[in-house]
Motif scaffolding. Structure first.
Motif, PDB file in Angstrom:
ATOM      1  N   ASP A   1     -19.668  -3.774  14.429  1.00 64.63           N
ATOM      2  CA  ASP A   1     -19.112  -2.436  13.829  1.00 64.63           C
ATOM      3  C   ASP A   1     -18.519  -3.204  12.538  1.00 64.63           C
ATOM      4  OD1 ASP A   1     -19.737  -0.861  14.665  1.00 64.63           O
ATOM      5  OD2 ASP A   1     -18.082   0.147  16.144  1.00 64.63           O
ATOM      6  N   TYR A   2     -17.952  -4.551  12.024  1.00 66.63           N
ATOM      7  CA  TYR A   2     -17.561  -5.913  11.420  1.00 66.63           C
ATOM      8  C   TYR A   2     -18.788  -6.259  10.389  1.00 66.63           C
ATOM      9  CZ  TYR A   2     -13.076  -5.959  13.379  1.00 66.63           C
ATOM     10  OH  TYR A   2     -12.903  -6.487  14.208  1.00 66.63           O
ATOM     11  N   ILE A   3     -18.670  -5.862   8.989  1.00 70.16           N
ATOM     12  CA  ILE A   3     -20.432  -5.887   7.759  1.00 70.16           C
ATOM     13  C   ILE A   3     -19.376  -6.866   7.618  1.00 70.16           C
ATOM     14  CG2 ILE A   3     -20.987  -4.878   6.141  1.00 70.16           C
ATOM     15  CD1 ILE A   3     -20.660  -2.374   7.502  1.00 70.16           C
ATOM     16  N   PHE A   4     -20.407  -8.026   7.187  1.00 71.39           N
ATOM     17  CA  PHE A   4     -20.457  -9.525   6.560  1.00 71.39           C
ATOM     18  C   PHE A   4     -20.788  -9.233   5.208  1.00 71.39           C
ATOM     19  CE2 PHE A   4     -19.900  -9.861  11.603  1.00 71.39           C
ATOM     20  CZ  PHE A   4     -18.387 -10.809  11.581  1.00 71.39           C
TER      21      PHE A   4
ATOM     22  N   ARG B   1       0.056  -8.314  -0.809  1.00 74.93           N
ATOM     23  CA  ARG B   1       0.643  -9.285  -1.076  1.00 74.93           C
ATOM     24  C   ARG B   1      -0.122 -10.356  -2.016  1.00 74.93           C
ATOM     25  NH1 ARG B   1       3.247  -9.664   4.621  1.00 74.93           N
ATOM     26  NH2 ARG B   1       5.025  -7.917   4.986  1.00 74.93           N
ATOM     27  N   LYS B   2      -1.024 -10.508  -3.257  1.00 79.57           N
ATOM     28  CA  LYS B   2      -1.630 -10.926  -3.540  1.00 79.57           C
ATOM     29  C   LYS B   2      -2.939 -11.114  -2.970  1.00 79.57           C
ATOM     30  CE  LYS B   2       2.215 -13.279  -6.055  1.00 79.57           C
ATOM     31  NZ  LYS B   2       2.691 -14.363  -6.386  1.00 79.57           N
ATOM     32  N   THR B   3      -2.979  -9.927  -2.508  1.00 82.22           N
ATOM     33  CA  THR B   3      -4.635 -10.887  -0.979  1.00 82.22           C
ATOM     34  C   THR B   3      -5.559  -9.798  -1.349  1.00 82.22           C
ATOM     35  OG1 THR B   3      -3.466 -12.645   0.120  1.00 82.22           O
ATOM     36  CG2 THR B   3      -5.738 -11.816   0.725  1.00 82.22           C
ATOM     37  N   PRO B   4      -6.515  -8.893  -1.410  1.00 87.62           N
ATOM     38  CA  PRO B   4      -7.621  -8.396  -1.644  1.00 87.62           C
ATOM     39  C   PRO B   4      -7.661  -7.673  -0.053  1.00 87.62           C
ATOM     40  CG  PRO B   4      -8.482  -9.938  -2.395  1.00 87.62           C
ATOM     41  CD  PRO B   4      -7.115 -10.715  -2.145  1.00 87.62           C
ATOM     42  N   ASN B   5      -7.510  -6.411   0.450  1.00 85.61           N
ATOM     43  CA  ASN B   5      -7.350  -5.990   1.918  1.00 85.61           C
ATOM     44  C   ASN B   5      -8.277  -4.759   1.711  1.00 85.61           C
ATOM     45  OD1 ASN B   5      -4.959  -4.449   0.601  1.00 85.61           O
ATOM     46  ND2 ASN B   5      -4.265  -4.256   2.211  1.00 85.61           N
ATOM     47  N   GLY B   6      -8.891  -4.252   1.153  1.00 83.46           N
ATOM     48  CA  GLY B   6      -9.261  -3.204   0.994  1.00 83.46           C
ATOM     49  C   GLY B   6     -10.613  -2.979   0.171  1.00 83.46           C
ATOM     50  N   LEU B   7     -11.132  -1.849   0.299  1.00 85.83           N
ATOM     51  CA  LEU B   7     -12.562  -1.975  -0.485  1.00 85.83           C
ATOM     52  C   LEU B   7     -12.835   0.266  -0.688  1.00 85.83           C
ATOM     53  CD1 LEU B   7     -15.814  -3.500  -1.794  1.00 85.83           C
ATOM     54  CD2 LEU B   7     -15.755  -1.428  -0.863  1.00 85.83           C
ATOM     55  N   ILE B   8     -12.879   0.860  -1.482  1.00 87.87           N
ATOM     56  CA  ILE B   8     -13.171   2.237  -1.363  1.00 87.87           C
ATOM     57  C   ILE B   8     -14.300   1.727  -1.985  1.00 87.87           C
ATOM     58  CG2 ILE B   8     -12.631   3.977  -2.706  1.00 87.87           C
ATOM     59  CD1 ILE B   8      -9.056   4.004  -1.822  1.00 87.87           C
TER      60      ILE B   8
ATOM     61  N   PRO C   1     -19.299 -14.606  -4.109  1.00 81.71           N
ATOM     62  CA  PRO C   1     -18.496 -14.455  -3.279  1.00 81.71           C
ATOM     63  C   PRO C   1     -18.348 -14.075  -1.751  1.00 81.71           C
ATOM     64  CG  PRO C   1     -17.982 -12.558  -4.321  1.00 81.71           C
ATOM     65  CD  PRO C   1     -19.072 -13.668  -5.033  1.00 81.71           C
ATOM     66  N   ARG C   2     -17.754 -14.308  -0.258  1.00 78.29           N
ATOM     67  CA  ARG C   2     -18.108 -13.429   0.499  1.00 78.29           C
ATOM     68  C   ARG C   2     -16.888 -12.769   0.857  1.00 78.29           C
ATOM     69  NH1 ARG C   2     -17.460 -18.882   5.611  1.00 78.29           N
ATOM     70  NH2 ARG C   2     -19.477 -19.832   4.447  1.00 78.29           N
ATOM     71  N   PHE C   3     -17.137 -11.717   2.178  1.00 79.02           N
ATOM     72  CA  PHE C   3     -15.845 -10.936   3.118  1.00 79.02           C
ATOM     73  C   PHE C   3     -16.487 -10.074   3.730  1.00 79.02           C
ATOM     74  CE2 PHE C   3     -17.664  -9.061  -1.245  1.00 79.02           C
ATOM     75  CZ  PHE C   3     -17.822  -7.510  -0.121  1.00 79.02           C
ATOM     76  N   THR C   4     -15.687  -9.733   4.683  1.00 73.25           N
ATOM     77  CA  THR C   4     -16.200  -8.865   5.915  1.00 73.25           C
ATOM     78  C   THR C   4     -15.207  -7.489   5.316  1.00 73.25           C
ATOM     79  OG1 THR C   4     -16.110 -11.145   6.908  1.00 73.25           O
ATOM     80  CG2 THR C   4     -15.859  -8.580   8.553  1.00 73.25           C
ATOM     81  N   LEU C   5     -16.067  -6.613   6.223  1.00 80.02           N
ATOM     82  CA  LEU C   5     -15.413  -5.434   5.772  1.00 80.02           C
ATOM     83  C   LEU C   5     -15.440  -4.167   7.322  1.00 80.02           C
ATOM     84  CD1 LEU C   5     -17.840  -3.642   2.381  1.00 80.02           C
ATOM     85  CD2 LEU C   5     -15.596  -4.933   2.686  1.00 80.02           C
ATOM     86  N   LYS C   6     -14.025  -4.000   7.432  1.00 77.59           N
ATOM     87  CA  LYS C   6     -14.813  -2.778   8.804  1.00 77.59           C
ATOM     88  C   LYS C   6     -14.093  -1.304   7.982  1.00 77.59           C
ATOM     89  CE  LYS C   6     -12.995  -2.433  13.400  1.00 77.59           C
ATOM     90  NZ  LYS C   6     -14.105  -2.381  14.172  1.00 77.59           N
ATOM     91  N   LEU C   7     -15.011  -0.364   8.239  1.00 75.19           N
ATOM     92  CA  LEU C   7     -15.213   1.149   8.159  1.00 75.19           C
ATOM     93  C   LEU C   7     -14.142   1.401   8.266  1.00 75.19           C
ATOM     94  CD1 LEU C   7     -16.294   3.746   6.566  1.00 75.19           C
ATOM     95  CD2 LEU C   7     -17.423   3.564   8.286  1.00 75.19           C
TER      96      LEU C   7
ATOM     97  N   MET D   1     -10.524  -4.704   3.990  1.00 73.73           N
ATOM     98  CA  MET D   1     -11.400  -5.653   3.920  1.00 73.73           C
ATOM     99  C   MET D   1     -10.274  -6.945   4.541  1.00 73.73           C
ATOM    100  SD  MET D   1     -12.293  -7.447   0.272  1.00 73.73           S
ATOM    101  CE  MET D   1     -13.356  -6.580  -1.053  1.00 73.73           C
ATOM    102  N   SER D   2     -11.029  -7.870   5.126  1.00 73.14           N
ATOM    103  CA  SER D   2     -11.080  -8.960   5.439  1.00 73.14           C
ATOM    104  C   SER D   2     -11.746 -10.532   4.969  1.00 73.14           C
ATOM    105  CB  SER D   2     -10.020  -9.509   6.832  1.00 73.14           C
ATOM    106  OG  SER D   2     -11.752  -9.115   7.420  1.00 73.14           O
ATOM    107  N   SER D   3     -10.900 -11.803   4.955  1.00 75.44           N
ATOM    108  CA  SER D   3     -12.018 -13.078   5.375  1.00 75.44           C
ATOM    109  C   SER D   3     -12.226 -12.821   4.144  1.00 75.44           C
ATOM    110  CB  SER D   3     -12.948 -12.820   6.333  1.00 75.44           C
ATOM    111  OG  SER D   3     -11.903 -12.819   7.228  1.00 75.44           O
TER     112      SER D   3
END
Length: 347
Positions: free
Chosen positions: A284-287, A200-207, A308-314, A221-223
């Motif tokens: 377990d959240y990677i900032f 929905r036009k928002t980044p939500n995952g990272l590989i 930029p800034r973002f938060t990752l969750k494995l 990926m969030s925030s």
């Protein structure tokens, strides 16, 4: 006998009903004394077992709750001042300050917590997929791409990431499958592949896939905040190699993830650029944050966020390169089985 024009009599026009708050303010003055200067007993205001929520009148309930909160704050402040005076009187003999209880310091012990002096861990690190990087035999070269048909926000995030990670290149997907992209990356001497997915036009995952032999990590990926969305941001980052900070990656799994992030950046950061990239693991959240040091004086140092800034969750860690169908997974997050305790963490 009441005259017709007498407003103080029983006529309806002469009556004015008082609100509950006015009645309560007349009953109890601002200093807590009743009419006539008599101090009401505390048990009358808040008897044992009494709950403010039982008061039906909304205004009276709100007023009583406000006064109760004020009383709580006064008692807490008085206890703190008393404790401070006792500590000053004792001097060096004062007992150490109690450590507040948090979810982090009450963490359930994990058997896979890494000991820096463990020979087995040292041997694994000397022979894993990142050994050539940490032995300075290879220098990182990163390919950053997106999912099919990305929107503007995802494209801008990729472009800003390329300014954070040195020697990184942004290429657009153009409908190619990852299984076809990975061999091309290997043939062109890329060491890592970053794919940013969106919904929905928002980044939500990272590989993040380490080449040529893996492993591959999949993050939620969030925030996400781009540079223009960050308040009081600094000027555009320079081309200097940033310093890298990895916090709280304590288990074997966290150690592997931390080494993946470290291998994205070249050795020997250029401290003259005063730039630092931080991967901070908490519960377990990677900032991820990207800052610049601001030296105000010889003793005072400030930081200025660049973005930029973002938060990752494995979500999963897979052996080898990306293969969603036949890949072998080292670790997969299963919420119903793993998230049984709030004090249990995996990184």
């Amino acid at each position: 006998m009441v005259k017709a024009g007498d407003k103080s009599g029983g006529g309806k026009k002469g009556l004015k009903r008082k609100t509950a708050s006015e009645e309560l303010q007349e009953t109890v003055s601002g200093d807590g004394t009743a009419e006539g200067g008599v101090q009401p007993p505390k048990s009358a205001a808040f008897p044992p077992g009494f709950s403010i929520s039982e008061i039906k009148n909304k205004q009276r309930r709100h007023l009583m709750f406000t006064r109760w909160k004020q009383q709580q704050r006064k008692e807490k402040l008085a206890a703190k001042k008393k404790l401070k005076k006792e500590r000053e009187a004792l001097g060096d003999k004062a007992p150490p300050k109690p450590v507040p209880k948090t979810i982090d310091n009450q963490r359930v012990y994990d058997e896979t917590t890494v000991d820096p002096n463990d020979e087995e861990v040292a041997y694994d690190e000397a022979t894993d997929e990142f050994a050539s990087y940490f032995n300075r035999q290879t220098s990182p070269k990163i390919l950053i791409t997106t999912s099919d048909r990305p929107h503007g926000r995802t494209v801008r995030l990729c472009e800003q990431l390329s300014t954070v990670i040195p020697n990184s290149h942004v290429y657009y997907r153009r409908g190619l499958a990852l299984k076809k992209i990975i061999p091309q990356c290997i043939s062109r001497d890329f060491t890592d592949l970053i794919v940013i997915n969106e919904d929905r036009k928002t980044p939500n995952g990272l590989i993040l896939s380490h080449l040529p032999r893996g492993p591959t990590a999949h993050f939620k990926m969030s925030s996400v905040r781009l540079r223009k969305e960050i308040k009081r941001k600094g000027k555009e980052p320079t081309e200097h190699i940033p310093e890298v900070i990895l916090n709280n990656f304590t288990t074997r799994l966290g150690h592997s993830v931390g080494r993946m992030f470290a291998s994205l950046f070249p050795h020997d950061p250029q401290f003259i650029g005063r730039q630092v990239a931080t991967f901070h693991n908490q519960r377990d959240y990677i900032f991820f944050r990207f800052h610049r040091y601001i030296f105000k004086s010889e003793k005072k140092v400030g930081i200025q966020e660049l973005g930029p800034r973002f938060t990752l969750k494995l979500r999963s860690l897979q052996k080898g390169t990306f293969d969603s169908k036949y890949g072998e997974y080292e670790w997969v997050h299963k919420p119903r089985e793993m998230d049984t305790s709030r004090r249990k963490f995996h990184l």
